[in-house]
Write a protein that holds these residues in place. Structure first.
Motif, PDB file in Angstrom:
ATOM      1  N   VAL A 130      29.829  32.954  39.890  1.00 51.83           N
ATOM      2  CA  VAL A 130      30.637  32.759  40.547  1.00 51.83           C
ATOM      3  C   VAL A 130      31.813  32.426  40.492  1.00 51.83           C
ATOM      4  O   VAL A 130      31.684  30.947  39.829  1.00 51.83           O
ATOM      5  CB  VAL A 130      29.716  32.389  42.106  1.00 51.83           C
ATOM      6  CG1 VAL A 130      31.319  33.011  42.637  1.00 51.83           C
ATOM      7  CG2 VAL A 130      29.504  33.707  42.929  1.00 51.83           C
ATOM      8  N   PHE A 131      32.506  32.761  39.579  1.00 46.49           N
ATOM      9  CA  PHE A 131      34.394  32.196  38.450  1.00 46.49           C
ATOM     10  C   PHE A 131      35.338  32.570  40.285  1.00 46.49           C
ATOM     11  O   PHE A 131      35.451  33.937  40.933  1.00 46.49           O
ATOM     12  CB  PHE A 131      34.521  33.119  37.244  1.00 46.49           C
ATOM     13  CG  PHE A 131      33.479  32.776  36.947  1.00 46.49           C
ATOM     14  CD1 PHE A 131      33.545  31.415  36.044  1.00 46.49           C
ATOM     15  CD2 PHE A 131      32.516  33.002  36.539  1.00 46.49           C
ATOM     16  CE1 PHE A 131      32.413  31.440  34.654  1.00 46.49           C
ATOM     17  CE2 PHE A 131      31.669  33.283  35.536  1.00 46.49           C
ATOM     18  CZ  PHE A 131      31.720  31.827  34.622  1.00 46.49           C
ATOM     19  N   VAL A 132      35.615  31.365  40.936  1.00 47.19           N
ATOM     20  CA  VAL A 132      37.273  31.852  41.639  1.00 47.19           C
ATOM     21  C   VAL A 132      38.456  31.302  40.967  1.00 47.19           C
ATOM     22  O   VAL A 132      38.225  29.864  40.516  1.00 47.19           O
ATOM     23  CB  VAL A 132      36.563  31.002  42.610  1.00 47.19           C
ATOM     24  CG1 VAL A 132      37.269  31.041  44.044  1.00 47.19           C
ATOM     25  CG2 VAL A 132      35.275  31.959  43.602  1.00 47.19           C
ATOM     26  N   GLU A 133      39.667  31.260  41.522  1.00 49.16           N
ATOM     27  CA  GLU A 133      40.635  31.561  40.370  1.00 49.16           C
ATOM     28  C   GLU A 133      41.797  32.003  41.003  1.00 49.16           C
ATOM     29  O   GLU A 133      42.236  32.848  41.398  1.00 49.16           O
ATOM     30  CB  GLU A 133      40.426  31.563  39.537  1.00 49.16           C
ATOM     31  CG  GLU A 133      40.803  32.826  38.916  1.00 49.16           C
ATOM     32  CD  GLU A 133      40.723  32.756  37.152  1.00 49.16           C
ATOM     33  OE1 GLU A 133      41.261  32.109  36.279  1.00 49.16           O
ATOM     34  OE2 GLU A 133      40.260  34.653  36.265  1.00 49.16           O
ATOM     35  N   PRO A 134      42.712  31.373  41.232  1.00 50.17           N
ATOM     36  CA  PRO A 134      43.752  32.174  42.244  1.00 50.17           C
ATOM     37  C   PRO A 134      44.302  33.215  41.082  1.00 50.17           C
ATOM     38  O   PRO A 134      44.134  33.331  39.992  1.00 50.17           O
ATOM     39  CB  PRO A 134      45.141  30.690  41.416  1.00 50.17           C
ATOM     40  CG  PRO A 134      44.563  28.904  41.719  1.00 50.17           C
ATOM     41  CD  PRO A 134      43.047  29.877  40.760  1.00 50.17           C
ATOM     42  N   ALA A 135      45.120  34.427  41.938  1.00 50.71           N
ATOM     43  CA  ALA A 135      45.208  35.590  40.224  1.00 50.71           C
ATOM     44  C   ALA A 135      46.411  34.923  40.333  1.00 50.71           C
ATOM     45  O   ALA A 135      47.619  34.659  40.885  1.00 50.71           O
ATOM     46  CB  ALA A 135      45.542  36.450  41.877  1.00 50.71           C
ATOM     47  N   GLY A 136      46.254  36.083  38.957  1.00 52.19           N
ATOM     48  CA  GLY A 136      47.809  35.565  38.042  1.00 52.19           C
ATOM     49  C   GLY A 136      48.341  36.813  38.104  1.00 52.19           C
ATOM     50  O   GLY A 136      48.271  37.366  38.882  1.00 52.19           O
ATOM     51  N   ARG A 137      49.902  36.532  37.206  1.00 47.75           N
ATOM     52  CA  ARG A 137      50.852  37.997  37.250  1.00 47.75           C
ATOM     53  C   ARG A 137      50.011  38.961  37.346  1.00 47.75           C
ATOM     54  O   ARG A 137      50.916  39.926  37.568  1.00 47.75           O
ATOM     55  CB  ARG A 137      51.605  37.629  36.449  1.00 47.75           C
ATOM     56  CG  ARG A 137      52.944  36.208  36.691  1.00 47.75           C
ATOM     57  CD  ARG A 137      54.024  35.845  36.388  1.00 47.75           C
ATOM     58  NE  ARG A 137      54.694  34.324  36.467  1.00 47.75           N
ATOM     59  CZ  ARG A 137      55.408  33.844  36.252  1.00 47.75           C
ATOM     60  NH1 ARG A 137      56.235  34.726  35.186  1.00 47.75           N
ATOM     61  NH2 ARG A 137      55.914  33.198  36.403  1.00 47.75           N
ATOM     62  N   ILE A 138      49.350  39.023  36.144  1.00 48.74           N
ATOM     63  CA  ILE A 138      48.223  40.307  35.962  1.00 48.74           C
ATOM     64  C   ILE A 138      47.124  40.968  37.128  1.00 48.74           C
ATOM     65  O   ILE A 138      46.916  39.975  36.833  1.00 48.74           O
ATOM     66  CB  ILE A 138      48.248  40.949  34.675  1.00 48.74           C
ATOM     67  CG1 ILE A 138      49.715  39.776  33.344  1.00 48.74           C
ATOM     68  CG2 ILE A 138      47.725  41.553  33.927  1.00 48.74           C
ATOM     69  CD1 ILE A 138      49.416  40.290  32.278  1.00 48.74           C
ATOM     70  N   SER A 139      47.897  42.054  37.593  1.00 50.35           N
ATOM     71  CA  SER A 139      46.635  42.527  38.800  1.00 50.35           C
ATOM     72  C   SER A 139      44.992  42.620  37.708  1.00 50.35           C
ATOM     73  O   SER A 139      45.075  43.040  36.812  1.00 50.35           O
ATOM     74  CB  SER A 139      47.217  43.276  39.594  1.00 50.35           C
ATOM     75  OG  SER A 139      45.482  43.766  40.605  1.00 50.35           O
ATOM     76  N   MET A 140      43.816  42.187  37.970  1.00 52.93           N
ATOM     77  CA  MET A 140      43.387  42.798  36.897  1.00 52.93           C
ATOM     78  C   MET A 140      42.765  43.941  38.222  1.00 52.93           C
ATOM     79  O   MET A 140      42.267  43.891  39.698  1.00 52.93           O
ATOM     80  CB  MET A 140      41.753  41.666  36.845  1.00 52.93           C
ATOM     81  CG  MET A 140      42.372  41.044  36.033  1.00 52.93           C
ATOM     82  SD  MET A 140      42.693  40.700  34.205  1.00 52.93           S
ATOM     83  CE  MET A 140      40.686  41.253  34.588  1.00 52.93           C
ATOM     84  N   PRO A 141      41.829  44.952  37.759  1.00 55.75           N
ATOM     85  CA  PRO A 141      40.935  46.153  38.197  1.00 55.75           C
ATOM     86  C   PRO A 141      40.009  45.433  39.121  1.00 55.75           C
ATOM     87  O   PRO A 141      38.980  44.447  38.651  1.00 55.75           O
ATOM     88  CB  PRO A 141      40.766  47.244  37.554  1.00 55.75           C
ATOM     89  CG  PRO A 141      40.617  46.176  36.228  1.00 55.75           C
ATOM     90  CD  PRO A 141      41.449  45.308  36.163  1.00 55.75           C
ATOM     91  N   THR A 142      39.638  46.009  40.180  1.00 56.40           N
ATOM     92  CA  THR A 142      38.498  45.137  41.488  1.00 56.40           C
ATOM     93  C   THR A 142      37.168  46.249  41.214  1.00 56.40           C
ATOM     94  O   THR A 142      37.928  47.423  40.638  1.00 56.40           O
ATOM     95  CB  THR A 142      38.784  44.861  42.638  1.00 56.40           C
ATOM     96  OG1 THR A 142      39.215  46.673  42.807  1.00 56.40           O
ATOM     97  CG2 THR A 142      39.908  44.395  42.979  1.00 56.40           C
ATOM     98  N   GLY A 143      36.024  46.122  41.356  1.00 54.14           N
ATOM     99  CA  GLY A 143      35.323  46.577  40.784  1.00 54.14           C
ATOM    100  C   GLY A 143      33.348  45.861  40.029  1.00 54.14           C
ATOM    101  O   GLY A 143      33.845  44.629  39.597  1.00 54.14           O
ATOM    102  N   ALA A 144      33.187  46.774  39.775  1.00 54.64           N
ATOM    103  CA  ALA A 144      32.051  47.083  38.599  1.00 54.64           C
ATOM    104  C   ALA A 144      31.887  47.524  37.633  1.00 54.64           C
ATOM    105  O   ALA A 144      32.128  48.401  36.989  1.00 54.64           O
ATOM    106  CB  ALA A 144      30.529  46.187  39.430  1.00 54.64           C
ATOM    107  N   SER A 145      31.226  46.432  36.304  1.00 53.17           N
ATOM    108  CA  SER A 145      31.016  47.242  34.791  1.00 53.17           C
ATOM    109  C   SER A 145      29.051  46.492  34.936  1.00 53.17           C
ATOM    110  O   SER A 145      29.292  45.519  35.097  1.00 53.17           O
ATOM    111  CB  SER A 145      32.196  46.521  33.937  1.00 53.17           C
ATOM    112  OG  SER A 145      32.530  45.089  33.743  1.00 53.17           O
ATOM    113  N   ARG A 146      29.343  46.963  33.828  1.00 52.72           N
ATOM    114  CA  ARG A 146      28.587  46.720  33.044  1.00 52.72           C
ATOM    115  C   ARG A 146      27.459  47.394  32.149  1.00 52.72           C
ATOM    116  O   ARG A 146      27.569  47.761  31.510  1.00 52.72           O
ATOM    117  CB  ARG A 146      26.658  47.218  34.689  1.00 52.72           C
ATOM    118  CG  ARG A 146      25.342  46.309  33.592  1.00 52.72           C
ATOM    119  CD  ARG A 146      24.694  47.307  34.500  1.00 52.72           C
ATOM    120  NE  ARG A 146      23.878  48.676  34.143  1.00 52.72           N
ATOM    121  CZ  ARG A 146      23.463  49.333  35.041  1.00 52.72           C
ATOM    122  NH1 ARG A 146      22.617  49.222  36.009  1.00 52.72           N
ATOM    123  NH2 ARG A 146      22.674  50.244  34.289  1.00 52.72           N
TER     124      ARG A 146
END
Length: 344
Positions: free
Chosen positions: A277-293
Motif C-alpha cells: 500500500v502506497f500513500v502519497e500527496p496527489a500531484g498536479r497530474i490527476s491519475m485515473p482511479t480503478g484497477a489494472s492487472r
C-alpha cells in the motif's frame, strides 16, 4: 533463489510512476534443517521440504516466466556451499543484464534502459522466504493437496495444490522435484482456475559441480550493490505514518516498509502472496482511479481528501482486483502533516 517476479521487475517489468515501481531484487537466506532422506507422504511434508530446497540445492538451468502476454526467459546458476548461497541470473531475451548474489551481498547489473531501486523491497510469490518464518503457517490460508506426479525438464516431480480458503487471494500449484524438493514449475490460478502466472524450468541440471566462474559478474553496465546483513540490523519495523488501514485480508501482516519518495508505504504478506500500500500527496497530474492487472499482479489506484489536501492511494500485489479495491478504499489519512515532515 531470488523471486522470479523480482527478476522480471529488476530488468524492466511494469512501468508506473516511480512510487509504484515494484522491485524485489533480493531475498534473505532461510535457516533450515537439511531435508530428510525419506520421501514425504503428504502435501504438508512436501511444503516443509520446499523452503530448504530453494537455497540448499545446487543447480544450473534456464526458466521461463509468463505473466499475461509477457514471457521472459532467464539463465540461472545456483550453488549452496559451506552454508552460503551463491547465485547468478542472466536475462536471455530483450535487453542485457544480470543479478549476482553471494551470501548477503547482491549486485544488480542493469541494461542501459533499466530502472531499479533496490530499496523498494516487497516480498512476493513462493520465494517470500525472508518473511515465511515470521508469519502464520501458510496452510491456515490455503488448503494443501497432493495432486499427483509428473515430469518437468527431465526430472520426476510431485504436484502440490494450494487452494485459497477465501476469495481474497489466489490459489497456487507447485511442481517439486522429488529427490530435492526444488520448485521447478508453478502456477498462480484465479478463482475460476485460469492460469494467471506461470513459472517453469525448460532445462535443468541439479548438480554440485557449479564452478566459481559461473557465479561471477560478466555483464558491463551500471552496477547497484547491496549488503543485506547490514539492513537486517538497521531496518525499522514497518509502520504507517499519517495514515491507517481499516481493513486487510486475514493472514496478511506488515512484512516490510519499502521507501516511497514523498509518500508512505507498507508491504503485507501471508507467507505466499503479498501486496503493498502506497500513500502519497496527489500531484498536479490527476491519475485515473480503478484497477489494472497483468497476470496475477493487480494495481488499484484510489484518490481521497484529507481536509484541503488530495492524496493518492495505490495498492500493488498478487491479489484479486476486488481485494486490492477494498484495501485501497479502507485507507484513511489521520495526520496529513506527517507527509509534509517526510518531505523535509
Amino acid at each position: 533463489m531470488l523471486s522470479w517476479q523480482s527478476v522480471i521487475r529488476c530488468f524492466g517489468g511494469i512501468r508506473f510512476r516511480p512510487l509504484v515501481m515494484v522491485v524485489l531484487c533480493l531475498s534473505a537466506v532461510v535457516q533450515a534443517e537439511e531435508p530428510a532422506d525419506t520421501e514425504p507422504r503428504t502435501a504438508e511434508q512436501w511444503l516443509e521440504r520446499l523452503g530448504p530446497a530453494l537455497n540448499m540445492t545446487s543447480y544450473r538451468g534456464v526458466f521461463v516466466y509468463a505473466r499475461g502476454d509477457q514471457v521472459s526467459s532467464l539463465q540461472i546458476a545456483h550453488r549452496y556451499r559451506d552454508g552460503m548461497v551463491e547465485e547468478r541470473l542472466v536475462l536471455q531475451d530483450g535487453g542485457s543484464g544480470e543479478i549476482v548474489r553471494k551470501g548477503m551481498r547482491v549486485v544488480c547489473v542493469l541494461p542501459d534502459q533499466g530502472r531499479v531501486q533496490l530499496d523498494q523491497v516487497i516480498p512476493s510469490g513462493p520465494f517470500a522466504e525472508a518473511f515465511s518464518s515470521q508469519l502464520m503457517p501458510v496452510i491456515r490460508w490455503y488448503t494443501p493437496e497432493l495432486i499427483g506426479e509428473d515430469r518437468v525438464a527431465g526430472y520426476d516431480v510431485v504436484k502440490i495444490g494450494l487452494k485459497a480458503r477465501d476469495e481474497h487471494r489466489y490459489s497456487h500449484r507447485l511442481w517439486l522435484e522429488k529427490s530435492s524438493g526444488l520448485l521447478v514449475k508453478s502456477h498462480v490460478r484465479s478463482t475460476r482456475d485460469d492460469v494467471l502466472e506461470h513459472f517453469q524450468f525448460t532445462s535443468l541440471e541439479i548438480t554440485d559441480d557449479i564452478r566459481d566462474a559461473e557465479l561471477e559478474v560478466q555483464t558491463r553496465g551500471q552496477e547497484i550493490e547491496r549488503d543485506l546483513s547490514k539492513e537486517s540490523v538497521t531496518s525499522p519495523a514497518p509502520r504507517m505514518d499519517g495514515w491507517v488501514l481499516r481493513w486487510q485480508p486475514d493472514g496478511f501482516i506488515a512484512a516490510a516498509a519499502p521507501r516511497s519518495g514523498k509518500g508512505q508505504a507498507v508491504a503485507f504478506s501471508d507467507g505466499l502472496a503479498a501486496f503493498s500500500v502506497f500513500v502519497e500527496p496527489a500531484g498536479r497530474i490527476s491519475m485515473p482511479t480503478g484497477a489494472s492487472r497483468i497476470g496475477a499482479t493487480t494495481v488499484y489506484i484510489n484518490q481521497l481528501q484529507a481536509g484541503d489536501q488530495p492524496f493518492m492511494v495505490t495498492v500493488v500485489g498478487e491479489v484479486p482486483p476486488a481485494t486490492a479495491k477494498r484495501v485501497a478504499e479502507s485507507v484513511e489519512i489521520d495526520d496529513a502533516l506527517a507527509f509534509e515532515t517526510a518531505e523535509r
